[in-house]
Enzyme design. Structure first.
Site, PDB file in Angstrom:
ATOM      1  N   MET A  36       0.849  -1.194   0.000  1.00  0.00           N
ATOM      2  CA  MET A  36       0.000   0.000   0.000  1.00  0.00           C
ATOM      3  C   MET A  36       0.893   1.256   0.000  1.00  0.00           C
ATOM      4  O   MET A  36       0.415   2.351   0.290  1.00  0.00           O
ATOM      5  CB  MET A  36      -0.930  -0.001   1.208  1.00  0.00           C
ATOM      6  CG  MET A  36      -1.862  -1.221   1.217  1.00  0.00           C
ATOM      7  SD  MET A  36      -3.447  -0.913   2.011  1.00  0.00           S
ATOM      8  CE  MET A  36      -2.908  -0.510   3.666  1.00  0.00           C
ATOM      9  N   TYR A  38       4.090   3.980   0.858  1.00  0.00           N
ATOM     10  CA  TYR A  38       4.768   4.554   2.020  1.00  0.00           C
ATOM     11  C   TYR A  38       5.805   3.543   2.507  1.00  0.00           C
ATOM     12  O   TYR A  38       5.795   3.121   3.668  1.00  0.00           O
ATOM     13  CB  TYR A  38       3.784   4.938   3.129  1.00  0.00           C
ATOM     14  CG  TYR A  38       4.262   6.131   3.919  1.00  0.00           C
ATOM     15  CD1 TYR A  38       4.217   7.407   3.352  1.00  0.00           C
ATOM     16  CD2 TYR A  38       4.790   5.998   5.187  1.00  0.00           C
ATOM     17  CE1 TYR A  38       4.668   8.507   4.051  1.00  0.00           C
ATOM     18  CE2 TYR A  38       5.252   7.098   5.896  1.00  0.00           C
ATOM     19  CZ  TYR A  38       5.185   8.348   5.316  1.00  0.00           C
ATOM     20  OH  TYR A  38       5.656   9.448   6.018  1.00  0.00           O
ATOM     21  N   LEU A  39       6.661   3.195   1.579  1.00  0.00           N
ATOM     22  CA  LEU A  39       7.555   2.043   1.733  1.00  0.00           C
ATOM     23  C   LEU A  39       8.617   2.277   2.801  1.00  0.00           C
ATOM     24  O   LEU A  39       9.110   3.392   2.986  1.00  0.00           O
ATOM     25  CB  LEU A  39       8.237   1.748   0.397  1.00  0.00           C
ATOM     26  CG  LEU A  39       7.284   1.517  -0.787  1.00  0.00           C
ATOM     27  CD1 LEU A  39       8.080   1.309  -2.071  1.00  0.00           C
ATOM     28  CD2 LEU A  39       6.359   0.336  -0.531  1.00  0.00           C
ATOM     29  N   HIS A  43       9.402  -3.344   3.405  1.00  0.00           N
ATOM     30  CA  HIS A  43       9.088  -3.527   1.986  1.00  0.00           C
ATOM     31  C   HIS A  43      10.362  -3.757   1.173  1.00  0.00           C
ATOM     32  O   HIS A  43      10.395  -4.590   0.277  1.00  0.00           O
ATOM     33  CB  HIS A  43       8.367  -2.292   1.437  1.00  0.00           C
ATOM     34  CG  HIS A  43       7.076  -1.970   2.115  1.00  0.00           C
ATOM     35  ND1 HIS A  43       6.929  -0.887   2.958  1.00  0.00           N
ATOM     36  CD2 HIS A  43       5.867  -2.585   2.095  1.00  0.00           C
ATOM     37  CE1 HIS A  43       5.683  -0.838   3.400  1.00  0.00           C
ATOM     38  NE2 HIS A  43       5.020  -1.864   2.909  1.00  0.00           N
ATOM     39  N   GLY A 153       5.081  -9.705   3.961  1.00  0.00           N
ATOM     40  CA  GLY A 153       5.793  -9.597   5.227  1.00  0.00           C
ATOM     41  C   GLY A 153       5.114 -10.404   6.313  1.00  0.00           C
ATOM     42  O   GLY A 153       3.877 -10.377   6.433  1.00  0.00           O
ATOM     43  N   LYS A 155       5.058  -9.757   9.296  1.00  0.00           N
ATOM     44  CA  LYS A 155       4.406  -8.930  10.308  1.00  0.00           C
ATOM     45  C   LYS A 155       2.892  -9.088  10.227  1.00  0.00           C
ATOM     46  O   LYS A 155       2.212  -9.177  11.251  1.00  0.00           O
ATOM     47  CB  LYS A 155       4.771  -7.446  10.177  1.00  0.00           C
ATOM     48  CG  LYS A 155       4.133  -6.636  11.324  1.00  0.00           C
ATOM     49  CD  LYS A 155       4.671  -5.245  11.425  1.00  0.00           C
ATOM     50  CE  LYS A 155       3.921  -4.315  10.505  1.00  0.00           C
ATOM     51  NZ  LYS A 155       2.516  -4.073  10.941  1.00  0.00           N
ATOM     52  N   LEU A 190       8.622  -2.524  11.842  1.00  0.00           N
ATOM     53  CA  LEU A 190       8.369  -1.468  10.865  1.00  0.00           C
ATOM     54  C   LEU A 190       6.941  -1.552  10.341  1.00  0.00           C
ATOM     55  O   LEU A 190       6.423  -2.626  10.078  1.00  0.00           O
ATOM     56  CB  LEU A 190       9.353  -1.569   9.705  1.00  0.00           C
ATOM     57  CG  LEU A 190      10.823  -1.295  10.037  1.00  0.00           C
ATOM     58  CD1 LEU A 190      11.634  -1.149   8.750  1.00  0.00           C
ATOM     59  CD2 LEU A 190      10.977  -0.036  10.876  1.00  0.00           C
ATOM     60  N   SER A 192       4.072   1.242   8.043  1.00  0.00           N
ATOM     61  CA  SER A 192       3.799   2.579   7.504  1.00  0.00           C
ATOM     62  C   SER A 192       3.047   3.407   8.527  1.00  0.00           C
ATOM     63  O   SER A 192       3.119   4.632   8.525  1.00  0.00           O
ATOM     64  CB  SER A 192       2.982   2.465   6.217  1.00  0.00           C
ATOM     65  OG  SER A 192       3.649   1.645   5.286  1.00  0.00           O
TER      66      SER A 192
END
Lengths: 304, 304
Positions: A36, A38-39, A43, A153, A155, A190, A192
């Protein structure tokens, strides 16, 4: 690096790449990294992995409205196309696909791809419809790009499990590659959304990685904590942070997300299931963060 | 003609065909005809159309359990693999895919592809879950075969509309080709389920095609029948057959299946919408039959 906003042009580009490869006696391997935007370095790690495993790396950047609930942060979700493109260029991406909402949803979609069971727990319980939005847009991206591999990811561990289930159930000819969580030096996973955090909230949020790391160390050092105790300890630790408002603390088999025997030790359940996900979602101020640790046999890869 | 029961072998076959074509400077065009077997002249017409438009024709034969309701005819659905293969051979099919239920659903599917709105009416109203089963299995077949075109009989008009909507919404790179209804000489629309009918039920069932044909003639001859009147006339005619038990008689815009203005004339609604579907589902004994007529501007092709 090519940048596409039109589906038809991206498809034309990929098609001619595939044809050229076959003419040279090869099969073009395409890796897709759906994001999405806003790397961040998380990413970037997906892009690097994709770069080593494929001939052509496609990065998609699309803030997908249908995976946001009515009271969620769609409107304020952070965006920075210029910085994203610079990062993509730096990581050797071949094609960036950044469609408008109108390009992806020229008509309101009547079709949804939905995964049952896996999506009723964890984030699915507090974000109804979220995963239907994810699997629907990921299906669209898979059909548009037809990649050999897609990188996600870890996450978003539940997302990995849900997408892998969808790929298996619908016979997508795509390998789902889950990649490890990338963290700040201070341990914060991490995201965004970290940009929303005040300094104080950021400091508070470190309790997530700290308590998960502690639990992991306890299990691997052979402590006989039961599933129930482990969850309670996590809730207590995280709850002790005044700014933390717990959404959930869950411990479940991975990738099936089935419940464990509450009174068994975590290590015996780990032996029984092969992999266990410990996942948390916690609000700090208005920002909802998620983090997790995946317990596996030592050094084993994640299989989904 | 090759016959495949394993997904992996069919995919290998199609892949090598695609690669050979590219090496000869062409792009292999694949046509898919998805069926539940017990083939009749209606299926044959799809195969012939596919034969003229593609390099390679794939016929799938799979009685898909998840599109049958708990009280429907899954167990007694007619099957005749030997006759089906002979028909396929005769129509010049290149590959027949006839997987077992275990091959298609090695694990109970947690994933469903569902189309909203279009599926709440007509057959969707009386067969809850039916279309989810259809769109899910068709998605699987599309992912396995990756055809350029897929052929569906217009007898299942709602299915055509639903699958076309799915293809558009999910960006499948596949052209949906609807093909005209094929009928017995006496007018009965061909269906694998016609084998269930007794001689008397078959005779009674002719009321469906007769009354639909009459309605079509009335509209094209310029009669000012309203939508409401047309529906009532159909219900009356069909209801006058003692063996007929009406499930529904519906008149709706096509392919959106949206409601019409009840008090407008059918011909003015036809002008407004471009295409109107008149569809019926009627039970004769234990056998539920469907039939329809698609009203369009003269000589216009069906667009979905």
């Amino acid at each position: 690096m090519k940048v596409f906003t039109a589906i038809s042009e991206l498809k034309e580009f990929l098609k001619s790449g595939r044809i050229s490869a076959v003419r040279e006696g090869k099969e073009l391997q395409i890796g897709l990294v759906p994001t999405m935007g806003y790397l961040h370095e998380g990413h970037a790690s997906l892009l690097r992995r994709a770069r080593t495993e494929n001939d052509l790396v496609v990065l998609s950047i699309f803030v997908n409205p249908i995976q946001f609930g009515p009271n969620e942060d769609l409107d304020r979700y952070p965006r920075d196309a210029e910085r994203d493109l610079a990062l993509a260029e730096h990581e050797g991406v071949d094609a960036v696909f950044m469609p408008s909402v109108e390009e992806m949803y020229p008509q309101p979609t009547k079709t949804k791809v939905a995964v049952a069971e896996l999506t009723s727990k964890l984030c699915g319980a507090t974000r109804p419809g979220h995963f239907d939005g994810v699997t629907t847009v990921v299906s669209k991206l898979f059909n548009i790009v037809a990649p050999n591999r897609a990188y996600f990811g870890q996450k978003d561990a539940q997302q990995v499990a849900v997408v892998a289930q969808m790929v298996k159930d619908l016979n997508f000819d795509i390998e789902i590659v889950p990649c490890p969580i990338v963290r700040e030096n201070d341990g914060l996973a991490l995201s965004s959304r970290n940009v929303y955090l005040s300094v104080g909230e950021h400091e508070s949020a470190l309790i997530l990685s700290r308590s998960l790391k502690q639990l992991e160390a306890d299990v691997y050092s052979g402590q006989a904590t039961t599933v129930m105790e482990a969850r309670q300890q996590l809730m207590q630790k995280i709850g002790s942070e005044p700014l933390a408002e717990i959404d959930y603390v869950e411990i479940a088999a991975f990738p099936g997300l089935t419940a464990l025997q509450e009174t068994n030790s975590l290590s015996s359940e780990l032996k029984a299931h092969g992999a266990i996900l410990v996942a948390v979602a916690v609000k700090f101020g208005t920002t909802r963060l998620i983090d997790n640790v995946l317990l596996t046999g030592k050094g084993e890869a994640i299989h989904v």
